[in-house]
Design an enzyme around this catalytic site. Structure first.
Site, PDB file in Angstrom:
ATOM      1  N   CYS A  17       0.825  -1.207   0.000  1.00 26.82           N
ATOM      2  CA  CYS A  17       0.000   0.000   0.000  1.00 26.82           C
ATOM      3  C   CYS A  17       0.864   1.263   0.000  1.00 26.82           C
ATOM      4  O   CYS A  17       1.420   1.615  -1.024  1.00 26.82           O
ATOM      5  CB  CYS A  17      -1.007  -0.007   1.142  1.00 26.82           C
ATOM      6  SG  CYS A  17      -2.317   1.237   0.891  1.00 26.82           S
ATOM      7  N   HIS A 107      -4.001  -4.890   0.096  1.00 28.66           N
ATOM      8  CA  HIS A 107      -3.684  -5.317   1.466  1.00 28.66           C
ATOM      9  C   HIS A 107      -3.891  -6.821   1.635  1.00 28.66           C
ATOM     10  O   HIS A 107      -4.913  -7.255   2.191  1.00 28.66           O
ATOM     11  CB  HIS A 107      -4.563  -4.564   2.465  1.00 28.66           C
ATOM     12  CG  HIS A 107      -4.153  -3.161   2.678  1.00 28.66           C
ATOM     13  ND1 HIS A 107      -3.122  -2.809   3.507  1.00 28.66           N
ATOM     14  CD2 HIS A 107      -4.629  -2.011   2.138  1.00 28.66           C
ATOM     15  CE1 HIS A 107      -2.983  -1.499   3.496  1.00 28.66           C
ATOM     16  NE2 HIS A 107      -3.880  -0.985   2.670  1.00 28.66           N
ATOM     17  N   GLU A 109      -2.569  -8.564   3.734  1.00 29.23           N
ATOM     18  CA  GLU A 109      -2.464  -8.856   5.167  1.00 29.23           C
ATOM     19  C   GLU A 109      -3.777  -8.587   5.906  1.00 29.23           C
ATOM     20  O   GLU A 109      -3.920  -8.942   7.079  1.00 29.23           O
ATOM     21  CB  GLU A 109      -1.315  -8.046   5.797  1.00 29.23           C
ATOM     22  CG  GLU A 109      -1.608  -6.587   6.072  1.00 29.23           C
ATOM     23  CD  GLU A 109      -1.546  -5.632   4.877  1.00 29.23           C
ATOM     24  OE1 GLU A 109      -1.487  -4.414   5.131  1.00 29.23           O
ATOM     25  OE2 GLU A 109      -1.566  -6.067   3.705  1.00 29.23           O
TER      26      GLU A 109
END
Length: 158
Positions: A17, A107, A109
């Site tokens: 990001c 993202h 994660e």
């Protein structure tokens, strides 16, 4: 620092990001607030088959779904970078810059519950129609495990 990593093939660098954006800008790319508004929800990206690295050619999927939450994005990729993932909203979604730098706008994660919490917190600054579309997009499956595998393969390459 980034320029020295770029020239040292033994050091690997991942950017997610804002990390994706700052690395691209530091290496000559351009980052701006998107004229298309918020990238929010589960975004479908296309695998760029013409520049996919060997370590990423581990599946036959042509599209991946990943969680996003951003307004800024890489408008122009740095020279000598290869676009691995792209879509109409974010044409430089995932970049391989030299053999030792890998960046991604999304993202991998995050999980959907975390994104929903972020959207609830930011509901006063995100347009209602964007929130509704993003909430509906959470019904899609996500491919963060593929990206995690790609990260692992990228980091283990010599």
């Amino acid at each position: 620092m980034i320029r020295s990593i770029k020239s040292n093939p033994t050091i690997k660098l991942l950017g997610i990001c804002f990390g994706h954006q700052i690395i691209a800008q530091a290496l000559g790319g351009e980052v701006k607030k998107s004229s298309k508004g918020w990238g929010l929800g589960v975004s479908t990206t296309n695998v760029s088959t013409d520049s996919i690295p060997v370590w990423a050619n581990l599946n036959k999927k042509e599209q991946l779904n990943l969680i996003v939450i951003h307004q800024d994005q890489v408008i122009e990729a740095p020279k000598h970078s290869h676009v691995i993932l792209k879509n109409d909203f974010c044409p430089n979604y995932m970049l391989n810059i030299t053999p030792n730098i890998l960046t991604i706008q999304g993202h991998p994660e995050f999980n959907k519950a975390y994104l929903q919490s972020l959207m609830n917190i930011k509901q006063d600054i995100i347009p209602k129609t964007t929130l509704l579309e993003a909430t509906k997009s959470l019904e899609k499956h996500t491919d963060e495990k593929i990206i995690a595998h790609w990260f692992s393969e990228f980091l283990s390459q010599k």
